[in-house]
Write an enzyme that holds these catalytic residues in place. Structure first.
Site, short mmCIF file in Angstrom:
data_model
loop_
_atom_site.label_atom_id
_atom_site.label_comp_id
_atom_site.label_asym_id
_atom_site.label_seq_id
_atom_site.Cartn_x
_atom_site.Cartn_y
_atom_site.Cartn_z
N GLU A 101 63.58 77.06 -25.11
CA GLU A 101 62.85 77.02 -23.84
C GLU A 101 63.45 75.94 -22.96
O GLU A 101 63.60 74.79 -23.41
CB GLU A 101 61.38 76.65 -24.04
CG GLU A 101 60.53 77.55 -24.89
CD GLU A 101 59.15 76.93 -25.05
OE1 GLU A 101 58.49 76.65 -24.02
OE2 GLU A 101 58.73 76.71 -26.19
N ASP B 288 50.73 70.70 -20.97
CA ASP B 288 51.57 69.76 -21.69
C ASP B 288 50.89 68.42 -21.89
O ASP B 288 50.16 67.92 -21.03
CB ASP B 288 52.89 69.56 -20.92
CG ASP B 288 53.73 70.81 -20.93
OD1 ASP B 288 53.98 71.33 -22.03
OD2 ASP B 288 54.13 71.28 -19.85
#
Length: 254
Positions: free
Chosen positions: A47, A58
């Protein structure tokens, strides 16, 4: 195309390894070194996160990496150039991971066109629900790109089916509620959750959010198809530098 590649690799090893980087962290040049080191150490797919100011999925470490990349002046155009470079240079599938505002500002159709031209194989956009993704799904489909969607432990059976109808490549299963980087307990509960995910889709399953060492990956063999290492690799870069990544990645797969 991505699904067939994953299944072909699974004929050669029991579980694949996907890693995650933030483009431009700690610098663009270091990001290239990180990709090279990880590929040479044997990762199966990667990714590439296009940094965003509010990366809501995140945790603190990846958030700070996003902020540092943006403070370095990294642009979306530079990230697309970076993706094009690594996709041409290295023989593994690369995916973009970012948030929908990046696609919206760039233009969804244009983003998919740029991905295809650059040799990327799919994208993960965690804040884009399938019910609002018609333009994105159409653009991705026209370019034969894989839209990766997410299952979580709180996803209902009905929603799993909705996601399964539009996902392609693989389904990303998050190990727990919350954001990346927190502690995850790899226990029977995770195994039951992955079995439930397996019953909901024919696609391969990736498991992320908290995978950090070889014992976690051993636990996931036979339950998931792809183990995702994100925060732990970034932590290693922060604490020990890029050079430490190679041995870390190789050890995970021994």
């Amino acid at each position: 195309m991505l699904e067939s590649h994953i299944r072909s690799r699974l004929n050669q090893k029991p579980i694949l390894l996907m890693t995650h980087i933030v483009i431009g962290y700690p610098t663009l040049e270091a990001s290239m070194q990180i990709v090279r080191t990880m590929v040479e150490a044997g990762v199966d797919l990667m990714e590439l996160q296009i940094p965003f100011s509010e990366p809501i999925a995140d945790g603190p470490l990846i958030l700070k990496a996003n902020q540092q990349a943006l403070a370095n002046g990294v642009t979306v155009a530079q990230c697309l150039d970076f993706g094009r470079t690594v996709a041409r240079q290295f023989p593994i599938p690369f995916l973009y991971m970012t948030y929908y505002n990046i696609l919206f500002k760039h233009g969804v159709e244009r983003f998919a066109d740029d991905m295809h031209a650059g040799g990327l194989q799919g994208a993960i956009v965690p804040d884009l629900p399938p019910e609002e993704a018609a333009d994105y799904l159409g653009a991705m489909g026209r370019q034969d790109l894989s839209p990766i969607f997410i299952y979580s432990p709180t996803t209902s059976d009905a929603r799993m089916q909705t996601i399964a109808r539009v996902a392609d490549g693989f389904v990303y299963c998050v190990a727990r509620k919350g954001v990346t980087g927190d502690q995850t307990e790899f226990s029977r509960q995770i195994g039951d959750y992955l079995a439930h995910c397996r019953a909901a889709t024919h696609l391969p399953l990736a498991l992320g959010f908290g995978v950090k060492d070889k014992s976690d990956i051993e636990f996931l063999k036979g339950k998931a198809d792809i183990a995702v290492i994100g925060t732990q690799a970034l932590r290693l870069v922060k604490d020990q530098g890029v050079a430490a990544l190679g041995d870390f990645i190789r050890d995970l797969q021994e």
